[in-house]
Every structure is written in C-alpha cells, then in structure tokens.
Design an enzyme around this catalytic site. Structure first.
Site, PDB file in Angstrom:
ATOM      1  N   ALA A  47      -3.753  14.176   9.390  1.00 28.35           N
ATOM      2  CA  ALA A  47      -4.911  15.046   9.621  1.00 28.35           C
ATOM      3  C   ALA A  47      -6.159  14.237   9.947  1.00 28.35           C
ATOM      4  O   ALA A  47      -7.025  14.699  10.688  1.00 28.35           O
ATOM      5  CB  ALA A  47      -5.156  15.929   8.405  1.00 28.35           C
ATOM      6  N   THR A  48      -6.270  13.029   9.401  1.00 29.87           N
ATOM      7  CA  THR A  48      -7.438  12.196   9.722  1.00 29.87           C
ATOM      8  C   THR A  48      -7.485  11.917  11.212  1.00 29.87           C
ATOM      9  O   THR A  48      -8.535  12.050  11.856  1.00 29.87           O
ATOM     10  CB  THR A  48      -7.389  10.873   8.939  1.00 29.87           C
ATOM     11  OG1 THR A  48      -7.420  11.159   7.562  1.00 29.87           O
ATOM     12  CG2 THR A  48      -8.548   9.985   9.294  1.00 29.87           C
ATOM     13  N   ASN A  96     -10.490  20.501  -0.237  1.00 32.13           N
ATOM     14  CA  ASN A  96      -9.518  19.745  -1.018  1.00 32.13           C
ATOM     15  C   ASN A  96      -9.964  19.481  -2.444  1.00 32.13           C
ATOM     16  O   ASN A  96      -9.128  19.209  -3.299  1.00 32.13           O
ATOM     17  CB  ASN A  96      -9.197  18.421  -0.322  1.00 32.13           C
ATOM     18  CG  ASN A  96     -10.450  17.624  -0.044  1.00 32.13           C
ATOM     19  OD1 ASN A  96     -11.402  18.137   0.539  1.00 32.13           O
ATOM     20  ND2 ASN A  96     -10.484  16.382  -0.433  1.00 32.13           N
ATOM     21  N   SER A 110      -1.575  18.472   8.221  1.00 32.87           N
ATOM     22  CA  SER A 110      -1.104  17.230   7.613  1.00 32.87           C
ATOM     23  C   SER A 110       0.283  17.432   7.044  1.00 32.87           C
ATOM     24  O   SER A 110       0.538  18.419   6.370  1.00 32.87           O
ATOM     25  CB  SER A 110      -2.069  16.847   6.493  1.00 32.87           C
ATOM     26  OG  SER A 110      -1.585  15.749   5.801  1.00 32.87           O
ATOM     27  N   GLY A 111       1.191  16.485   7.324  1.00 33.53           N
ATOM     28  CA  GLY A 111       2.565  16.644   6.851  1.00 33.53           C
ATOM     29  C   GLY A 111       2.700  16.543   5.350  1.00 33.53           C
ATOM     30  O   GLY A 111       3.402  17.338   4.724  1.00 33.53           O
ATOM     31  N   HIS A 112       2.004  15.571   4.759  1.00 32.79           N
ATOM     32  CA  HIS A 112       2.293  15.325   3.360  1.00 32.79           C
ATOM     33  C   HIS A 112       1.567  16.277   2.412  1.00 32.79           C
ATOM     34  O   HIS A 112       1.674  16.144   1.202  1.00 32.79           O
ATOM     35  CB  HIS A 112       2.007  13.868   2.978  1.00 32.79           C
ATOM     36  CG  HIS A 112       0.566  13.503   2.942  1.00 32.79           C
ATOM     37  ND1 HIS A 112      -0.111  13.258   1.776  1.00 32.79           N
ATOM     38  CD2 HIS A 112      -0.335  13.316   3.930  1.00 32.79           C
ATOM     39  CE1 HIS A 112      -1.358  12.940   2.052  1.00 32.79           C
ATOM     40  NE2 HIS A 112      -1.522  12.962   3.354  1.00 32.79           N
ATOM     41  N   THR A 146       5.177   6.620  21.043  1.00 33.03           N
ATOM     42  CA  THR A 146       6.495   7.152  20.717  1.00 33.03           C
ATOM     43  C   THR A 146       6.389   7.976  19.445  1.00 33.03           C
ATOM     44  O   THR A 146       5.780   7.551  18.467  1.00 33.03           O
ATOM     45  CB  THR A 146       7.480   5.998  20.462  1.00 33.03           C
ATOM     46  OG1 THR A 146       7.543   5.211  21.629  1.00 33.03           O
ATOM     47  CG2 THR A 146       8.858   6.533  20.122  1.00 33.03           C
ATOM     48  N   CYS A 201     -17.025   6.985 -11.902  1.00 35.76           N
ATOM     49  CA  CYS A 201     -16.186   5.877 -12.363  1.00 35.76           C
ATOM     50  C   CYS A 201     -14.815   5.893 -11.717  1.00 35.76           C
ATOM     51  O   CYS A 201     -14.116   4.899 -11.729  1.00 35.76           O
ATOM     52  CB  CYS A 201     -16.030   5.948 -13.872  1.00 35.76           C
ATOM     53  SG  CYS A 201     -17.592   5.722 -14.708  1.00 35.76           S
TER      54      CYS A 201
END
Lengths: 420, 184
Positions: A90-91, A170, A219-221, A259, A344
C-alpha cells in the site's frame, strides 16, 4: 556419500519452543490464512514461471494465475480486473497515486487535499510534493476522528488535482464517509478521489463505483495475505492519467514495470477471495469480540477513554488508560502483542500524531493502547487480556503521582509543570 | 550408508538448534534489571508532604509522558533516612526512579546531589534512546533536596512578627498562607 552437508536452518531469536504471545495487533499485520498459503505454495515449488513469458507453458500458467488473482481482487472492490495494478504494497500504491497524478497534471493543477490523520506514507509523499512546489491542505478532523464534509467542499479549488482520504484509520479504526466524499469530489470535474483502503478492504464492504473512487490502495498483508504485495485500483472510465514512478518494460499497463511475484500475487488474490466470501461472518465475530472487550474493561477499570468514533471499525479499539503510561502497560502485558500511541514506543520519541489530531490531551496519547482483533482471535484470548489489564492498571496507578493527585482532588491541568 | 550419514548430520543439526538460548534481552528488548525494578519496584509510596523533615521533588510533564515524584526524609545529621517515589512513565523511567531511591538511601545530601544520570544508565544498561529517563531521575533527587533545603531555611529564619507568610508547595500547587500577627 553425500556430496554436500545438509544444514538445518537455525531459527535464531525466535520464540520457538516457548509459548507465543497472544497476537492483538492486527492493524500492524495479519497472519497468513492457511488456505492462502496452500494456494501460494505451488508457485514457489514447481510452477515458477515468469508471468510475462509469452512463449512457454511456465509463463502461461503463471499468467493465468495472476489474472485469476486480479479478478478476485477486482471482485472484492467492485472493479473491473483491468483496473487493478499490482505493486509491492500500500505504501507504493499511495506513492504512485499521489506523486503519479500530481506529476502528470503539474502544469495546470497544483493543489492536493488530504487529512491530518493519514498514514505516514501519504503525509510524507505530500510533504515531498510540497517541496516540489505543490500546495497541500491538511484537513483537520473532529473529536471523533471524522472529517467535516463542509470543510472539504470549501477546500476544493479550481487547481485541485487529487483528494486523498483513507477509508479506515489504522490507529483508531475511524471510518470516513467515503460515499459522501466521493459524491462531493465527483461534482468537481478534474479532481480525482484517492482512498487508502489498506485497513478497509476485505473488512467493510467497498464498491469503487458506488463510492465514486478513482484510485484506491490495497495491501496484501492486512487481509490475511502475504507481505510484500499490494494493489492500486486505477479507474479507466473516466481514465485516470498518472505518471508511473517505476519505469521499465511496461508491465501493468505501463503504470508499474517489473516482473510480478506470482506466489505473492496469487496469495493476495486468494486472500481477497476468502475475504469477500467470509466478510459478514468475520465482521459479526469481530464485532462480538470488540464489544466484549470494551464492555468488560469499562465495567472493571475506570477513567478509560475510547479514542475515535465508537461506530468505527470494531476490529480496532484504541483505549487510553488515564494516569498510566502506555509503554509501562505493554511491559506488564508481556504475553500479549499490542501496540501503543506513547512516545516511548515510537522510534522518534513523539506521541501519536493521529491521537493528537483527534484532540486527545497529550498525556492521553501517552496512555493509549491499540487492540487489533481479527479472524483468528478467540474469546479466551480477550478474556485473558482483560484480566491482565485490570490487574496491571491498578498496580501502575498506585505507582503514579498523577493518580495520587487526582485522588486528592487536585486538577492536573492547572499545574505548571517544570518542563525538562 | 547414505541414510546414516544423512541422519547423523540432521541429528547434529537438531541438537545444535535446540541448544539455542534466547537471552532475556531479546524477549522484550529490556535488560533484566529494568524488568526486575518494574516487577518489584522498591520504595513505592508517599511521605507526608508537609512534614518539616521531608523534601519533595516533582519533575517532568504529562505532555512528555514522564512525571516523577521523589520524596526524601532527612534526619538531623543530614542523612537521608527514608525515600519514596511515584512515577508516570515507561518501564525505564520506573526503573530509573526505583534504582535512584535505592541508591540515595543512607547517603548525605551532598553525596546524593552528586549522583549522575550516567551512573543510573550504566547500572540499568539503558539504551541511548532511554537516557532521558535517567536524566529525569537525577533531576528528581536534586529537586527533592532543593525543596528540603528551602523548607529548612524558611523554618530556621523566622522573620519578625507582623507579616503573612505565603508559600506554594511544588508538589501539589497548594498555596498556604500563615499569618504571624504581632504580639503587641
């Protein structure tokens, strides 16, 4: 006689052999669904052809697999398969959409609109475009995390090239009114609407035609697929023109050369197919877990604030436990994998900018925890986490000077702190 | 023969693999000393703020995500006899303040003032990104000593009667006004 030494790969530094922590960080990444792995494996073992090889069966079978995956992803978002461009994530899709459109139309269009709560890749791309001379408007959000439609309408100018607003945030799970935004943008000819749907796709129903979306990042993951793959929906009717950021042999309609990684593409396609099939079931289950978590915690711990719209995506719950710092909470919850908005826990020692944009008090940003639930989370895991949190929060509050002050009736906001 | 050779290498590889010991540091990225201070913090609590032999140091800010309150009780010889702390902050901040309380107990005020943050950081093996936690602990003890000394000077220099003594506590922000009417 063996001519080589057979070495077993060492799994260094892993949690092998110990019980693994409970995973409640689904917004960071999701586990690969076993069915997805099954679909991917043949393309890593013997069907390893390059999908762009036109002259032999290896290439043909890989190409067929890629086209099937493309169809599954298109079906998930209501698009035509030819509109899907595969990227590395996605980035990359966000970069491609923003920079591609901005550069193509740079002669006549110099303005971009986005929000303050976007993902870092969108904000950083906009910053880079600002350096190149574009104007960027960062729309503020209300306290519940949703943008105001009238502000968006007012911000659109004759030279606006693109409006980029994410579908599901997110960090807080807030859902933006994509259909209404799409309607507004559609009224202005020449302005494109891009949405970062990485957290939304496969979880809430999305239709690019109903919502008038011109560009969408996936995004795939985040949908129980493999990491390293994503997609960008680029509308063809009316055609969205953009300048590719990766040049080469002209694959993917010339928009993204290179590819294709067949196993990853097949994995993402299978993940999309499963998500479409199981979306209602997953949503019901996740909503049940989310309600369970929030009700149980609120019943037993006081001074807990939920950041973001409670009607957002249920799988992302962001809670601030007042007077206790996020990282110290995480340290106590060492058998649970969670994420926090505190300084932190970030590499830059800055608290979460999303929570700050929501108007959360600074110390509340430091006290926040993000619970991400998914398809494979169980009720037992939620119960365990609630128990742990209840015991730990009280212990940490007893150690906290702010809690002590509140108990004595002092209003913390009136104290003049000696800043270091 | 092939099979036995194969089995032998696989067997060797297995024993090599199972002997891997994951050091505590990698489990959460924390040193075990930090974890020990966090799980069993020493000297958590409060001393009475208004007692004449207690000095209170309150440093940091909630906006930064770190607030430490350190209280010392000093006996007539200038030795710190009791220490208590409370912290709103990450594990390293809690460990730094907890370790500081252990360190200063039994020291004189002059020695306690000399403790440097580098000492705490070294003892707890704090990574560079967490050095500011030890800095805050150093500030806390100095602030407590300063507060104690200020209290002593106020008590030992009573001004002439006929005035109102106004003081504001650094710990609570509470303003106390004591009237000393003249005895004429």
């Amino acid at each position: 006689m063996l001519g080589f030494k057979l070495e077993m790969p060492r799994r260094e530094e892993s949690l092998q052999g110990k019980t693994r922590p409970i995973y409640l960080d689904m917004q960071a990444t999701t586990p690969v669904d076993p069915r997805v792995l099954d679909a991917m494996l043949p393309y890593m073992t013997d069907q390893y052809g390059n999908p762009h090889s036109r002259t032999h069966a290896y290439g043909w079978e890989a190409e067929k697999a890629v086209e099937d995956a493309r169809k599954h992803i298109a079906d998930l978002i209501g698009a035509d398969p030819k509109d899907i461009v595969f990227t590395s994530g996605a980035t990359e899709s966000n970069n491609m959409a923003l920079k591609g459109v901005a550069h193509f139309h740079k002669e006549r269009k110099r303005h971009i609109i986005t929000t303050q709560t976007e993902h870092k890749c969108v904000l950083d791309s906009c910053r880079k475009l600002q350096e190149e001379g574009f104007d960027v408007t960062y729309l503020p959000v209300q306290h519940n995390g949703v943008i105001r439609l009238d502000e968006l309408e007012a911000a659109i100018r004759p030279d606006t090239a693109i409006v980029s607003i994410m579908a599901v945030n997110n960090e807080t799970g807030v859902i933006q009114p994509i259909k209404e935004i799409g309607d507004i943008v559609r009224q202005h000819r020449g302005v494109y609407f891009h949405t970062d749907a990485a957290q939304a796709a496969g979880k809430i129903p999305i239709d690019v035609n109903e919502m008038n979306v011109d560009l969408m990042s996936l995004s795939g993951h985040k949908l129980y697929g493999p990491k390293g793959i994503g997609a960008c929906y680029v509308r063809r009717r009316p055609r969205v023109r953009l300048e590719p950021i990766i040049n080469g042999g002209g694959q993917e309609r010339g928009l993204r050369s290179g590819t294709l990684a067949t196993p990853l593409v097949v994995g993402m396609g299978e993940a999309a197919r499963i998500c479409k099939q199981e979306m209602t079931r997953d949503h019901t289950w996740i909503k049940h877990l989310s309600d369970m978590l929030v009700t149980k915690i609120n019943a037993r711990v006081e001074h807990v604030v939920r950041n973001g719209d409670p009607n957002g995506y249920p799988g992302c719950v962001n809670l601030s436990f007042a007077y206790v710092e996020g990282e110290s909470l995480l340290m106590a919850l060492k058998d649970v994998a969670l994420s926090s908005g505190s300084a932190c826990t970030s590499a830059s020692l800055e608290p979460s900018y999303v929570l700050r944009a929501l108007g959360a008090a600074e110390d509340m940003a430091h006290s926040s925890l993000r619970f991400g639930m998914g398809r494979f989370t169980t009720e037992a895991e939620i119960d365990f986490v609630v128990e742990k949190i209840v015991s730990v929060v009280q212990r940490l509050r007893d150690m906290s000077p702010l809690w002590e002050m509140v108990q004595e009736g002092i209003d913390i906001s009136t104290i003049d702190w000696a800043q270091h | 023969m092939l099979r036995s050779a194969l089995a032998k290498t696989v067997l060797n590889a297995n024993t090599r693999g199972t002997r891997v010991v994951v050091p505590q540091v990698l489990a959460r990225g924390y040193h075990e000393k930090v974890i020990s201070h966090y799980e069993k913090p020493r000297n958590v609590g409060s001393l009475p703020k208004n007692a004449p032999d207690v000095g209170t140091g309150l440093v940091g800010a909630p906006a930064c995500g770190d607030v430490m309150k350190l209280q010392i009780r000093v006996d007539e010889n200038g030795i710190i006899s009791d220490v208590k702390f409370k912290t709103f902050g990450c594990g390293s901040a809690i460990a730094s303040s907890s370790y500081m309380t252990e360190r200063v107990k039994g020291l004189s005020l002059e020695d306690a003032e000399k403790i440097k943050n580098t000492e705490i950081a070294k003892e707890l093996c704090l990574p560079p990104v967490k050095l500011h936690c030890s800095m805050l602990a150093e500030d806390a003890i100095r602030s407590a000593i300063r507060d104690y000394r200020k209290k002593r000077t106020n008590l030992s220099n009573p001004k002439q009667t006929g005035f109102i003594d106004v003081s504001q506590s650094a710990a609570t922000g509470e303003t106390v006004a004591t009237a000393h009417p003249s005895s004429v």
